[in-house]
Design an enzyme around this catalytic site. Sequence first.
Site, PDB file in Angstrom:
ATOM      1  CG  ASN A 144      41.250  47.883  50.619  1.00  0.00           C
ATOM      2  OD1 ASN A 144      40.569  47.135  51.328  1.00  0.00           O
ATOM      3  ND2 ASN A 144      42.363  47.485  50.043  1.00  0.00           N
ATOM      4  CD  GLU A 243      43.237  36.495  51.301  1.00  0.00           C
ATOM      5  OE1 GLU A 243      44.262  36.920  50.738  1.00  0.00           O
ATOM      6  OE2 GLU A 243      42.733  35.385  51.070  1.00  0.00           O
ATOM      7  CB  CYS A 277      46.522  43.712  49.219  1.00  0.00           C
ATOM      8  SG  CYS A 277      44.990  42.884  48.856  1.00  0.00           S
ATOM      9  CD  GLU A 455      38.941  35.963  52.087  1.00  0.00           C
ATOM     10  OE1 GLU A 455      38.371  35.952  53.185  1.00  0.00           O
ATOM     11  OE2 GLU A 455      39.182  37.006  51.464  1.00  0.00           O
TER      12      GLU A 455
END
Length: 474
Positions: A144, A243, A277, A455
Amino acid sequence: MHYIDGNWIDSDRSFDITNPATGETIGSAAEGGATEASAATEAADRAFDSWAGQTAYSRSETLYTAWRLMTERSDDLAQLMTLEQGKPLKAARNEVKYAADFLLWYAEEAKRVYGETIPAPRPDQRFLVMRQPVGVCAAITPWNYPISMLTRKIGPALAAGCTMVLKPAEQTPLCARAMFEVFHDAGVPAGVVNMVTASDPVPIGTSWLTDPRVRKLTFTGSTEVGKLLAGQAAPTMKRVSMELGGHAPFIVFDDADPVHAAKGASLVKFLNTGQACISPNRIYVQRSIAEPFIATLTERVAKMKAGVGSEAGVSIGPLVDQPSIDKVDRQVQDAVAKGATVETGGRRLTEDGLDRGLFYAPTVLSGVTGEMVIHCEETFGPVAPIIIFDDDDDILAKANDTAYGLAAYIYTRDISRAWRIAEGLRFGIIGINDINPTAAAAPFGGVKESGLGREGGHVGLDEYLDTKLVGWSV
Ligand code: ADP
């Protein structure tokens, strides 16, 4: 082509890459397996000592060079992303800029890996804390955000002195290849970054996760696969950064400006066609302002144009594959059957050539309730489900009632309310009247089943560093 030990390696087998907006084949990628995965690990392991032994200034310089080259190539990278992933060109350009920011930020941060000294309990003793790179890191990335999810991992890994083996998603290996060309041309030494492409991720994942030379896994993808990989990483006790999925609440309180909040919702919900997300998945609106909020949101969403991302005016790209569009449609049908109202959209788009790709009309659903599947499952598509609430006593409990914990959004002008709710939300990222709480300098990540670790930012570098204590008698 794979990229192993500084060389481009072909395979005798390849797989086709399709433009999800048109169904056309746009290229192919080398089919790798356990052999290539293991060769990549071998190269990364061999390169580790000398890369970790370079000065931080030298590693920083290499990252700056990669950033400069990436910036020069940003337009080509964005065009390729639109072709391969389907997102509109403007969104692709934004992603390339965001991705390049990680190289720049970690080029700067590479020079700030500080240790510390600690007062020791004995008069003749000294304590020194060193930070050292964890070693070979394996990265598995999603489709994505096919470029920024690479640099968000490679930037801090290289800054810390780690070497890396990476497998991009099977849908987007061409973007990954273009980024590895950047690293190659920037003079990243052989073996420091390696890439293996494949249509079947399993043999590669298994090779890396069972190999004791790999000391860390960094993964972005679904919660389901993340749990599987974390389990596979356990026997060799690898560090993991995850993640994973999200189920973001977007809460609009009655003191907020409903028009402003609706504009925010329309922008963040439909970003990347909802395939993010951090996409709002449950829009809670307080009853007294629900009407203007729904009217504004519906008006804006109804005007959104779906299509091929390189065409002017298009803001909605295709969904990634058939199961994804089926899932979106199933959630909408379920909601409608249980009493929700389709304010706009609510169907697959097939006119004007859109049937060649997988397009779903940008959709607003009102009257959503707790019994509907869309209220509890991640959608990953262009549907905005609206739930009306009355009191704010139990809104926190409702928002937190999920196994996920990535992003959450609040709209309010009441500072006490904003503080209280932000503190009570069990999510890793909170936007207060803000729909874009992300940047290379800021920690991104979730709690609960949305993941482990962060991150971006200086904490993003910690993920690639081990702490070593040196006790010293003087
Ligand atoms: P998405 O739903 O975003 O496609 P996935 O979690 O399926 O998310 O995929 C994210 C990444 O994980 C991709 O690179 C994919 O190839 C990889 N992947 C999926 N399943 C496995 C597996 N069993 N082992 C290793 N990698 C996997």
